[in-house]
Design a protein around this motif. Structure first.
Motif, mmCIF file in Angstrom:
data_model
loop_
_atom_site.group_PDB
_atom_site.id
_atom_site.type_symbol
_atom_site.label_atom_id
_atom_site.label_comp_id
_atom_site.label_asym_id
_atom_site.label_seq_id
_atom_site.Cartn_x
_atom_site.Cartn_y
_atom_site.Cartn_z
ATOM 1 N N TYR A 111 0.755 -1.167 0.076
ATOM 2 C CA TYR A 111 -0.155 -0.372 -0.124
ATOM 3 C C TYR A 111 0.606 0.873 0.009
ATOM 4 N N ASP A 112 0.660 2.082 -1.035
ATOM 5 C CA ASP A 112 1.735 3.338 -1.463
ATOM 6 C C ASP A 112 0.538 4.773 -0.110
ATOM 7 N N ASN A 113 -0.728 4.774 0.051
ATOM 8 C CA ASN A 113 -1.030 5.900 0.178
ATOM 9 C C ASN A 113 -1.989 5.764 1.868
ATOM 10 N N TRP A 114 -1.122 5.966 2.711
ATOM 11 C CA TRP A 114 -2.581 6.115 3.930
ATOM 12 C C TRP A 114 -2.604 7.283 4.431
ATOM 13 N N GLY A 115 -3.977 6.582 5.532
ATOM 14 C CA GLY A 115 -4.553 8.142 6.540
ATOM 15 C C GLY A 115 -3.834 8.306 7.416
ATOM 16 N N GLN A 116 -4.559 8.839 8.659
ATOM 17 C CA GLN A 116 -3.742 9.738 9.754
ATOM 18 C C GLN A 116 -4.225 8.615 11.009
ATOM 19 N N GLY A 117 -4.684 7.640 10.367
ATOM 20 C CA GLY A 117 -5.407 6.816 11.420
ATOM 21 C C GLY A 117 -6.540 6.871 12.368
ATOM 22 N N THR A 118 -7.166 6.026 12.887
ATOM 23 C CA THR A 118 -8.481 6.372 13.840
ATOM 24 C C THR A 118 -7.838 5.394 15.197
ATOM 25 N N GLN A 119 -7.851 5.851 16.765
ATOM 26 C CA GLN A 119 -7.917 5.009 17.089
ATOM 27 C C GLN A 119 -9.293 4.175 17.623
#
Length: 124
Positions: A111-119
């Motif tokens: 995977y190349d592009n990622w989000g900032q994440g959610t806890q």
């Protein structure tokens, strides 16, 4: 500018449910397989689920199979992760990511592009 924005995380008791969403802007979403990956405290990234562009193929980690469901709405450039029967060991930051092709991939390095994440925190 490419952006992946996750939402829907939170605190839930064991046995509960959460629904995560990831909205993708830019050209990243078009024609791409999408995935969800998580990172628990002190651990490496772990593949959770993946879905192909046409949603024909889906894959799940053994640890979530039967409890989680990935889906997508291409018209809304959005991918979802429905999480049921949550366990304390599901506690992690959950990231959505865009793949390099239309296929669903299980390797976190694909995977190349990622989000900032959610806890996501699951209490016992």
């Amino acid at each position: 500018q490419v952006q992946l924005v996750e939402s829907g995380g939170g605190l839930v008791q064991a046995g509960g449910s959460l629904s995560l969403s990831c909205v993708v802007s830019g050209r990243t979403f078009s024609g791409k397989g999408m995935g969800w990956v998580r990172r628990a405290p002190g651990k490496d990234r772990e593949f959770v689920a993946a879905i192909s562009w046409a949603a024909i193929n889906t894959y799940y980690a053994d640890s979530v199979k039967g409890r989680f469901a990935i889906s997508r709405d291409n018209a809304k450039s959005t991918v979802y992760l429905q999480m049921n029967s949550l366990k304390p060991e599901d506690t992690a930051v959950y990231y959505c990511a865009a793949g390099r092709s239309s296929f669903a991939r299980v390797g976190v390095n694909e995977y190349d592009n990622w989000g900032q994440g959610t806890q996501v925190t699951v209490s016992s």
